[in-house]
Motif scaffolding. Structure first.
Motif, mmCIF file in Angstrom:
data_model
loop_
_atom_site.group_PDB
_atom_site.id
_atom_site.type_symbol
_atom_site.label_atom_id
_atom_site.label_comp_id
_atom_site.label_asym_id
_atom_site.label_seq_id
_atom_site.Cartn_x
_atom_site.Cartn_y
_atom_site.Cartn_z
ATOM 1 N N ALA A 150 -14.131 0.206 5.193
ATOM 2 C CA ALA A 150 -13.438 -1.080 5.325
ATOM 3 C C ALA A 150 -11.932 -0.880 5.422
ATOM 4 C CB ALA A 150 -13.781 -1.976 4.138
ATOM 5 N N SER A 151 -11.437 0.172 4.758
ATOM 6 C CA SER A 151 -9.999 0.423 4.745
ATOM 7 C C SER A 151 -9.474 0.988 6.057
ATOM 8 C CB SER A 151 -9.652 1.372 3.588
ATOM 9 O OG SER A 151 -9.922 0.759 2.350
ATOM 10 N N THR A 186 -6.220 2.848 -1.877
ATOM 11 C CA THR A 186 -7.670 2.754 -1.646
ATOM 12 C C THR A 186 -8.300 4.138 -1.558
ATOM 13 O OG1 THR A 186 -7.423 2.625 0.764
ATOM 14 C CG2 THR A 186 -7.438 0.551 -0.447
ATOM 15 N N LEU A 191 -5.561 -7.258 7.798
ATOM 16 C CA LEU A 191 -5.924 -7.553 6.408
ATOM 17 C C LEU A 191 -7.111 -8.508 6.344
ATOM 18 C CD1 LEU A 191 -2.464 -7.921 4.634
ATOM 19 C CD2 LEU A 191 -4.048 -5.987 4.558
ATOM 20 N N VAL A 192 -7.110 -9.488 7.239
ATOM 21 C CA VAL A 192 -8.258 -10.396 7.309
ATOM 22 C C VAL A 192 -9.523 -9.608 7.667
ATOM 23 C CG1 VAL A 192 -9.270 -12.340 8.572
ATOM 24 C CG2 VAL A 192 -6.854 -12.409 7.902
ATOM 25 N N VAL A 210 -10.162 -6.533 6.942
ATOM 26 C CA VAL A 210 -10.617 -5.806 5.751
ATOM 27 C C VAL A 210 -11.572 -6.677 4.941
ATOM 28 C CG1 VAL A 210 -9.946 -4.776 3.560
ATOM 29 C CG2 VAL A 210 -8.549 -4.365 5.586
ATOM 30 N N GLN A 211 -11.171 -7.919 4.723
ATOM 31 C CA GLN A 211 -12.000 -8.830 3.936
ATOM 32 C C GLN A 211 -13.310 -9.141 4.634
ATOM 33 O OE1 GLN A 211 -11.187 -9.628 0.803
ATOM 34 N NE2 GLN A 211 -9.455 -8.256 1.165
ATOM 35 N N VAL A 212 -13.264 -9.318 5.954
ATOM 36 C CA VAL A 212 -14.490 -9.574 6.711
ATOM 37 C C VAL A 212 -15.451 -8.389 6.576
ATOM 38 C CG1 VAL A 212 -15.447 -9.931 9.021
ATOM 39 C CG2 VAL A 212 -13.353 -11.128 8.335
ATOM 40 N N VAL A 251 -15.571 -6.147 4.136
ATOM 41 C CA VAL A 251 -16.087 -6.077 2.764
ATOM 42 C C VAL A 251 -17.197 -7.104 2.547
ATOM 43 C CG1 VAL A 251 -15.514 -6.468 0.334
ATOM 44 C CG2 VAL A 251 -13.985 -5.105 1.775
ATOM 45 N N LEU A 252 -16.985 -8.318 3.032
ATOM 46 C CA LEU A 252 -18.004 -9.364 2.894
ATOM 47 C C LEU A 252 -19.265 -9.008 3.681
ATOM 48 C CD1 LEU A 252 -15.777 -12.569 3.156
ATOM 49 C CD2 LEU A 252 -16.906 -11.660 1.110
#
Length: 294
Positions: A256-257, A232, A278-279, A281-283, A285-286
């Motif tokens: 986010a990373s 990343t 990891l979850v 990270v997605q939260v 980004v969204l």
């Protein structure tokens, strides 16, 4: 009604605060005692949010000239309300960490001072990126101190090293974000070479620390997460080199990373916590699609 406050607080970065707290807690060898961890999560969230609000309050003159769309200069949030809410959240969050979770009062106080110092000096002092890095380092240490009752370099070396590595990463992200601001001011040319070198090396620090301790603990899962964080960083730096218009996108990815950095940090002591990171990270980004991270 609430959106200006969410924008002011840069709420999309909160998942990174949660994983910072979780990582500090686990690296302090915290057990699943959810009540103090909950106090830390709420207290850390309040202190981070306070810092973001106070930053905008302190930047009011600059924003009135350069970013009139921000909540305070646009009149969506009053300057008095921003200072009042920000300070209340800062000291309220610190109280939760100390008296709710049992965190070290001196480390928590140092975190409050670092947040206030960054608020006051991040525009006039170029070295304020160090203050931003110290805020995240201290957040790790505050969370860890709630478990240990205090920190000792000999006994809690891994926590301290990974906290400092995270701080170095934040310095790198802050340098990138600072250049993003210059682009928004329509300045041309590349970032100074020394800034590129320091920023790039700083971004590598957490992966180096994670790989080192993966060898110490013989838990190679941490290496996979460390490599993912390096990918990343490489991707973000490429975006920044290829097109100045992508600098904001690159900074958002680096932010986010932070959750991925935390996954690498805790993979040596937990099998399940990296999945939560990891979850997160997605939260993050969204959330960035709704509220800007920078």
């Amino acid at each position: 009604m609430f959106r200006p406050w969410l924008e002011l607080a840069r709420i999309s970065n909160l998942p990174t605060v949660w994983t910072n707290v979780l990582a500090g807690w686990l690296l302090g060898f915290g057990r699943p005692e959810w009540q103090p961890l909950a106090w830390l999560l709420v207290g850390g969230s309040l202190m981070y949010t306070a810092g973001m609000i106070l930053n905008d309050a302190a930047d009011i003159r600059w924003d009135r000239e350069n970013r009139k769309e921000r909540p305070i200069p646009s009149g969506k949030v009053s300057l008095t309300a921003a200072w009042s809410v920000g300070l209340a959240m800062l000291f309220g969050g610190a109280a939760m960490a100390v008296w709710g979770a049992g965190a070290c009062i001196w480390l928590t106080g140092a975190l409050v001072v670092a947040i206030l110092a960054y608020t006051l000096f991040h525009k006039p002092w170029s070295g304020s990126v160090l203050l931003m890095g110290s805020c995240r380092t201290l957040l790790y240490l505050v969370a860890g101190s709630a478990v240990t009752g205090g920190l000792d370099w000999t006994e809690h070396r891994e926590l301290c090293v990974k906290a400092m590595a995270l701080g170095a990463y934040i310095v790198g992200v802050s340098l990138a974000a600072r250049y993003e601001s210059k682009v928004h001011q329509s300045l041309t040319g590349k970032a100074p070479k020394i800034q590129q070198m320091v920023g790039g090396l700083s971004l590598l620090a957490p992966a180096v620390a994670a790989i080192w301790y993966a060898g110490v603990h013989q838990t190679w899962l941490a290496v996979a997460f460390a490599i993912a964080s390096l990918v990343t960083v490489h991707t973000s730096l490429n975006w920044m080199r290829e097109n100045p218009k992508w600098i904001g996108r690159a900074v958002s990815l680096l932010l986010a990373s932070i959750c991925l950095v935390d996954a690498a940090a805790v993979a040596s002591v937990s099998m399940t916590a990296p999945i939560l990171c990891l979850v997160a990270v997605q939260v993050a980004v969204l959330a960035q699609r709704k509220i800007a991270a920078t």
